[in-house]
Design an enzyme around this catalytic site. Structure first.
Site, PDB file in Angstrom:
ATOM      1  N   ASP A  80       0.743  -1.154  -0.045  1.00 19.59           N
ATOM      2  CA  ASP A  80      -0.037  -0.022  -0.076  1.00 19.59           C
ATOM      3  C   ASP A  80       0.874   1.355   0.137  1.00 19.59           C
ATOM      4  OD1 ASP A  80      -2.330  -1.418  -0.094  1.00 19.59           O
ATOM      5  OD2 ASP A  80      -2.732  -1.286   2.054  1.00 19.59           O
ATOM      6  N   GLY A  81       1.990   1.236   0.695  1.00 16.06           N
ATOM      7  CA  GLY A  81       2.779   2.590   0.652  1.00 16.06           C
ATOM      8  C   GLY A  81       3.224   2.673  -0.750  1.00 16.06           C
ATOM      9  N   ASN A 153      -4.511   8.529   2.422  1.00 10.07           N
ATOM     10  CA  ASN A 153      -4.748   7.539   3.682  1.00 10.07           C
ATOM     11  C   ASN A 153      -5.107   8.336   5.201  1.00 10.07           C
ATOM     12  OD1 ASN A 153      -4.837   4.760   3.186  1.00 10.07           O
ATOM     13  ND2 ASN A 153      -2.887   4.384   4.155  1.00 10.07           N
ATOM     14  N   ASP A 154      -4.218   9.267   5.353  1.00  5.66           N
ATOM     15  CA  ASP A 154      -4.440   9.871   6.743  1.00  5.66           C
ATOM     16  C   ASP A 154      -3.549  11.062   7.035  1.00  5.66           C
ATOM     17  OD1 ASP A 154      -2.019   8.605   7.571  1.00  5.66           O
ATOM     18  OD2 ASP A 154      -3.170   6.804   8.341  1.00  5.66           O
ATOM     19  N   THR A 192      -8.356   1.416   7.263  1.00  2.61           N
ATOM     20  CA  THR A 192      -7.991   0.106   7.619  1.00  2.61           C
ATOM     21  C   THR A 192      -6.531   0.123   7.857  1.00  2.61           C
ATOM     22  OG1 THR A 192      -7.715  -0.416   5.209  1.00  2.61           O
ATOM     23  CG2 THR A 192      -9.610  -1.359   6.443  1.00  2.61           C
ATOM     24  N   TYR A 194      -3.658   3.093  10.323  1.00  7.36           N
ATOM     25  CA  TYR A 194      -3.375   3.248  11.420  1.00  7.36           C
ATOM     26  C   TYR A 194      -4.670   3.444  12.523  1.00  7.36           C
ATOM     27  CZ  TYR A 194      -0.240   5.635  14.996  1.00  7.36           C
ATOM     28  OH  TYR A 194       0.437   6.057  16.187  1.00  7.36           O
ATOM     29  N   SER A 195      -5.473   4.352  11.654  1.00 10.85           N
ATOM     30  CA  SER A 195      -6.983   4.379  12.393  1.00 10.85           C
ATOM     31  C   SER A 195      -7.452   3.091  13.121  1.00 10.85           C
ATOM     32  CB  SER A 195      -7.911   5.152  11.360  1.00 10.85           C
ATOM     33  OG  SER A 195      -8.996   5.232  12.041  1.00 10.85           O
ATOM     34  N   SER A 197      -5.905   0.320  13.817  1.00  8.36           N
ATOM     35  CA  SER A 197      -4.756  -0.067  14.839  1.00  8.36           C
ATOM     36  C   SER A 197      -5.148   0.666  16.193  1.00  8.36           C
ATOM     37  CB  SER A 197      -3.609  -0.053  14.141  1.00  8.36           C
ATOM     38  OG  SER A 197      -3.054  -0.890  13.344  1.00  8.36           O
TER      39      SER A 197
END
Length: 300
Positions: A80-81, A153-154, A192, A194-195, A197
């Site tokens: 994903d990175g 992502n975030d 799905t 860091y959030s 986790s």
């Protein structure tokens, strides 16, 4: 939202992560496949400086940003990175991305290594596009722009191994405040990562929402919030504690932020286009990637 495409791509960028695609073995195999079908290919490794890295010596490599506007599709080889890196270049010109997962969980990738034969559908133009919401991030200090960026992502605000005080607002109205390690402001795509986790909800990636998730909050009542996409989220760093705080966008560089800085996060006008080839649902992907004991979701 997904739209069906009927035009075959003419030029495709191959975007490998050298750590995942060792020796560019998969990249070269796909390059040969595409060129046999008369499709022009450009190899753009995931390096900020566009350097060859571990690429074979006889392969000419280019910088992604220099080639993206003239291409019809990007195929990434990594996790994903790697897709996040490609999305930064592909969002503005609106070039779709097809991910081949050679990394870890790979929630965003459409194909696994064993699914390469499905590329034939993309080459014939038989695929759909899924639009993923992004976030715009702005940080100003003394009326000067410190950060102007965007995320798929975030956005993460956290301390440096010390507790910080945060208050989060939506359109100027207080949503929550707490002491803790920090907060994640995520898109549904990032729900799905860091959030999740940190205890946040899993949100369908095609949805348009802003997810606020505390990280290790020192208060029992601290919960995640799922906001409407039109909300303008602002974050205030508390004055009670003077511990260092940092902000990062899609896992990028950590930039120091202060209690007097203005931090604003909102839905972006950009979006990431992901190529879809299969009928596999997001729920199936969650069950497969998160290692659930029961691999078959119950349909009610």
């Amino acid at each position: 939202m997904a739209g069906v495409i009927s035009k075959a791509p003419g030029q495709i960028i191959l975007c490998p992560n050298a750590e995942s695609d060792v020796g560019y073995a998969m990249t070269l195999a796909v390059k040969e496949m595409l060129e046999k079908r008369g499709i022009e290919t450009i190899v753009c490794p995931v390096f900020e400086d566009g350097s060859a890295g571990a690429a074979p010596r006889d392969i000419v490599v280019s910088k992604l940003e220099d080639c993206i506007s003239s291409s019809d599709m990007v195929i990434t080889f990594g996790g994903d990175g790697t897709i996040l890196r490609a999305a930064r270049a592909a969002a503005e010109p609106g070039v779709p991305i097809l991910g081949v997962n050679m990394g870890g969980k790979g929630f965003m990738a459409e194909l696994e290594v064993g699914d390469i034969e499905l590329l034939d559908a993309a080459l014939s133009g038989s695929y759909s596009i899924e639009h993923r919401m992004m976030l715009d991030v702005a940080v100003t200090r003394n009326e000067k722009t410190l950060i102007s960026d965007f995320a798929l992502n975030d956005v993460v605000i956290r301390g440096d191994n010390k507790v910080i005080d945060l208050t989060l607002y939506g359109d100027g109205q207080r949503i929550t405040g707490f002491s803790g390690d920090g907060a994640v402001i995520a898109t549904p795509t990032g729900s799905t990562a860091y959030s999740m986790s940190a205890g946040g909800p899993i949100v369908e990636p095609s949805a348009h929402n802003i997810i606020l998730t505390p990280i290790c909050a020192h208060v029992i009542e601290a919960k995640s919030f799922v906001l409407a996409p039109e909300r303008n989220v602002s974050v205030e760093i508390g004055r009670r504690k003077h511990n260092p705080a940092y902000i990062s966008v899609d896992g990028g560089d950590h930039v120091g932020v202060r209690e007097t800085d203005s931090i604003s996060i909102r839905k972006s006008g950009r979006s990431t286009k992901l190529v879809r080839l299969s009928e596999r649902s997001f729920y199936q992907t969650v069950y497969e990637k998160l290692g659930a004991l029961d691999k078959t979701p119950t349909i009610i």
